[in-house]
Motif scaffolding. Structure first.
Motif, PDB file in Angstrom:
ATOM      1  N   THR A  13      13.464 -12.476  -0.280  1.00 39.16           N
ATOM      2  CA  THR A  13      12.267 -12.150  -0.831  1.00 39.16           C
ATOM      3  C   THR A  13      11.205 -13.188  -0.867  1.00 39.16           C
ATOM      4  N   SER A  14      10.020 -12.787  -0.816  1.00 35.94           N
ATOM      5  CA  SER A  14       8.912 -13.874  -0.867  1.00 35.94           C
ATOM      6  C   SER A  14       8.596 -14.923  -2.148  1.00 35.94           C
ATOM      7  N   GLY A  15       9.515 -14.289  -3.145  1.00 36.82           N
ATOM      8  CA  GLY A  15       9.422 -15.269  -4.460  1.00 36.82           C
ATOM      9  C   GLY A  15      10.164 -14.563  -5.550  1.00 36.82           C
ATOM     10  N   GLU A  16       9.692 -14.605  -6.624  1.00 34.87           N
ATOM     11  CA  GLU A  16      10.525 -14.293  -7.969  1.00 34.87           C
ATOM     12  C   GLU A  16       9.608 -13.487  -8.604  1.00 34.87           C
ATOM     13  N   LEU A  17      10.100 -12.448  -9.361  1.00 33.91           N
ATOM     14  CA  LEU A  17       9.379 -11.472 -10.252  1.00 33.91           C
ATOM     15  C   LEU A  17       8.657 -12.333 -11.342  1.00 33.91           C
ATOM     16  N   PRO A  18       7.400 -11.760 -11.763  1.00 31.56           N
ATOM     17  CA  PRO A  18       6.905 -12.390 -13.024  1.00 31.56           C
ATOM     18  C   PRO A  18       7.716 -12.784 -13.888  1.00 31.56           C
ATOM     19  N   GLU A  19       7.511 -13.591 -14.772  1.00 33.10           N
ATOM     20  CA  GLU A  19       8.375 -14.252 -15.980  1.00 33.10           C
ATOM     21  C   GLU A  19       8.021 -13.096 -17.179  1.00 33.10           C
ATOM     22  N   ILE A  20       9.105 -12.733 -17.820  1.00 34.62           N
ATOM     23  CA  ILE A  20       9.112 -12.061 -19.096  1.00 34.62           C
ATOM     24  C   ILE A  20       8.227 -12.813 -20.088  1.00 34.62           C
ATOM     25  N   GLY A  21       7.322 -12.091 -20.646  1.00 34.34           N
ATOM     26  CA  GLY A  21       6.165 -12.637 -21.396  1.00 34.34           C
ATOM     27  C   GLY A  21       5.116 -13.108 -20.820  1.00 34.34           C
ATOM     28  N   SER A  22       4.882 -13.173 -19.550  1.00 34.22           N
ATOM     29  CA  SER A  22       3.606 -13.416 -18.934  1.00 34.22           C
ATOM     30  C   SER A  22       2.742 -12.241 -18.691  1.00 34.22           C
ATOM     31  N   LYS A  23       1.663 -12.260 -18.607  1.00 33.07           N
ATOM     32  CA  LYS A  23       0.863 -11.379 -18.211  1.00 33.07           C
ATOM     33  C   LYS A  23       0.944 -10.895 -16.732  1.00 33.07           C
ATOM     34  N   ALA A  24       0.994  -9.568 -16.518  1.00 28.36           N
ATOM     35  CA  ALA A  24       1.522  -8.990 -14.867  1.00 28.36           C
ATOM     36  C   ALA A  24       0.172  -9.306 -14.262  1.00 28.36           C
ATOM     37  N   PRO A  25       0.483  -9.663 -13.066  1.00 32.45           N
ATOM     38  CA  PRO A  25      -0.509  -9.714 -11.881  1.00 32.45           C
ATOM     39  C   PRO A  25      -1.364  -8.569 -11.756  1.00 32.45           C
ATOM     40  N   ASP A  26      -2.557  -8.601 -11.636  1.00 33.34           N
ATOM     41  CA  ASP A  26      -3.292  -7.283 -11.293  1.00 33.34           C
ATOM     42  C   ASP A  26      -2.867  -7.049  -9.811  1.00 33.34           C
ATOM     43  N   PHE A  27      -3.165  -5.670  -9.716  1.00 32.76           N
ATOM     44  CA  PHE A  27      -3.020  -5.009  -8.204  1.00 32.76           C
ATOM     45  C   PHE A  27      -4.193  -4.094  -7.930  1.00 32.76           C
ATOM     46  N   LYS A  28      -4.211  -3.966  -6.615  1.00 28.32           N
ATOM     47  CA  LYS A  28      -4.941  -2.793  -5.940  1.00 28.32           C
ATOM     48  C   LYS A  28      -3.866  -2.115  -5.157  1.00 28.32           C
ATOM     49  N   LEU A  29      -3.813  -0.708  -5.445  1.00 33.41           N
ATOM     50  CA  LEU A  29      -2.822   0.034  -4.699  1.00 33.41           C
ATOM     51  C   LEU A  29      -3.555   1.335  -4.368  1.00 33.41           C
ATOM     52  N   THR A  30      -2.788   2.258  -3.607  1.00 36.24           N
ATOM     53  CA  THR A  30      -3.678   3.499  -3.161  1.00 36.24           C
ATOM     54  C   THR A  30      -2.764   4.566  -3.748  1.00 36.24           C
ATOM     55  N   ASN A  31      -3.331   5.678  -4.326  1.00 33.69           N
ATOM     56  CA  ASN A  31      -2.766   6.739  -4.948  1.00 33.69           C
ATOM     57  C   ASN A  31      -2.798   7.908  -3.786  1.00 33.69           C
ATOM     58  N   ALA A  32      -2.251   9.336  -4.101  1.00 36.95           N
ATOM     59  CA  ALA A  32      -2.259   9.995  -3.200  1.00 36.95           C
ATOM     60  C   ALA A  32      -3.358  10.751  -2.762  1.00 36.95           C
ATOM     61  N   ALA A  33      -4.478  10.481  -3.643  1.00 36.19           N
ATOM     62  CA  ALA A  33      -5.971  10.964  -3.310  1.00 36.19           C
ATOM     63  C   ALA A  33      -6.704   9.703  -2.477  1.00 36.19           C
ATOM     64  N   LEU A  34      -5.953   9.077  -2.158  1.00 34.43           N
ATOM     65  CA  LEU A  34      -6.599   7.780  -1.371  1.00 34.43           C
ATOM     66  C   LEU A  34      -7.548   6.927  -2.054  1.00 34.43           C
ATOM     67  N   GLU A  35      -7.444   6.957  -3.642  1.00 33.53           N
ATOM     68  CA  GLU A  35      -8.289   6.197  -4.259  1.00 33.53           C
ATOM     69  C   GLU A  35      -7.531   4.845  -4.688  1.00 33.53           C
ATOM     70  N   THR A  36      -8.209   3.761  -4.794  1.00 34.89           N
ATOM     71  CA  THR A  36      -7.531   2.528  -5.313  1.00 34.89           C
ATOM     72  C   THR A  36      -7.536   2.394  -6.671  1.00 34.89           C
ATOM     73  N   LYS A  37      -6.109   2.120  -7.095  1.00 39.28           N
ATOM     74  CA  LYS A  37      -5.838   1.897  -8.497  1.00 39.28           C
ATOM     75  C   LYS A  37      -5.577   0.404  -8.823  1.00 39.28           C
ATOM     76  N   SER A  38      -5.946  -0.034  -9.931  1.00 38.32           N
ATOM     77  CA  SER A  38      -5.361  -1.413 -10.291  1.00 38.32           C
ATOM     78  C   SER A  38      -4.794  -1.211 -11.494  1.00 38.32           C
ATOM     79  N   LEU A  39      -4.213  -2.360 -12.108  1.00 40.14           N
ATOM     80  CA  LEU A  39      -3.657  -2.405 -13.255  1.00 40.14           C
ATOM     81  C   LEU A  39      -4.338  -2.104 -14.827  1.00 40.14           C
ATOM     82  N   SER A  40      -5.867  -2.317 -14.631  1.00 37.46           N
ATOM     83  CA  SER A  40      -6.622  -1.943 -15.542  1.00 37.46           C
ATOM     84  C   SER A  40      -6.883  -0.630 -15.913  1.00 37.46           C
TER      85      SER A  40
END
Length: 166
Positions: A13-40
Motif C-alpha cells: 500500500t502507499s502508506g500507513e493508516l492514520p494513527e489512533i488518537g490523531s485527527k482523521a484527514p479530511d476527504f472529498k468523496l462522491t455519493n450516489a447523487a454525485l454530490e461531493t461529501k467531506s468529513l465535515s
C-alpha cells in the motif's frame, strides 16, 4: 507503506493508516447523487469507514451487508462504505440488496482519499484500488480504531470495529 497479501501473494500500500488518537484527514468523496461529501458533512456523528477494493467482490459485498445490518442498531453512528467503484455501481448493489443503513462514497474522481489515508494499493493486480481497511472515528473526527486487513480476501474484524464505538 503496509505489506498485505492477495491470496497469499505480497502486495504493497502507499502508506500507513492514520494513527489512533490523531485527527482523521479530511476527504472529498462522491455519493450516489454525485454530490461531493467531506468529513465535515458527518461532524457530530461517530463514523465507521468501511473501505474496500470493489463492491463487485464477495468479501466487499459481505462487509457492506454486515455493516448495514449492524448500523441499524448503532446510536449516533454512520457507516461510510468507501471504494473506487463508480457511484452508479455502488447504488446498483445497495438497491438490489435493499441496503439502506450505510452511505456509499466513491474515491473515483481524484484518489485523494486513498492517498491521504495511506491505503492505495501500489503493486499487484489490484494496483490503484483501495485496500481493505476499517477506520473508526469519534464525533470529533479523532481516530479510535484502525485495521489494515492483512489478507485482502478476508473480512475485517467487525466485532473490534463496533467495540471501538463504545
Amino acid at each position: 507503506m503496509a505489506t498485505i497479501t492477495l491470496k497469499g501473494n505480497t502486495i504493497q500500500t502507499s502508506g500507513e493508516l492514520p494513527e489512533i488518537g490523531s485527527k482523521a484527514p479530511d476527504f472529498k468523496l462522491t455519493n450516489a447523487a454525485l454530490e461531493t461529501k467531506s468529513l465535515s458533512d458527518f461532524s457530530g456523528s461517530k463514523l465507521i469507514l468501511n473501505i474496500f477494493p470493489s463492491i463487485d467482490t464477495g468479501t466487499c459485498e459481505a462487509s457492506v451487508r454486515t455493516f448495514n445490518r449492524e448500523a441499524s442498531e448503532l446510536e449516533n453512528t454512520k457507516v461510510l462504505c468507501i471504494s473506487r467503484d463508480l457511484p452508479f455501481a455502488q447504488a446498483r448493489f445497495c438497491g438490489a440488496e435493499g441496503i439502506d443503513n450505510v452511505i456509499t462514497l466513491s474515491d473515483y474522481k481524484n484518489g485523494n482519499f486513498g492517498e491521504n489515508y495511506g491505503l492505495d494499493i501500489t503493486t499487484g493486480p489490484l494496483e490503484t484500488l483501495l485496500s481493505r481497511c476499517i477506520v473508526v472515528l469519534d464525533e470529533d473526527g479523532v481516530v479510535k480504531y484502525t485495521e489494515q486487513v492483512p489478507e485482502i480476501v478476508d473480512e475485517p474484524n467487525y466485532k473490534a470495529a463496533l467495540e471501538a464505538l463504545l
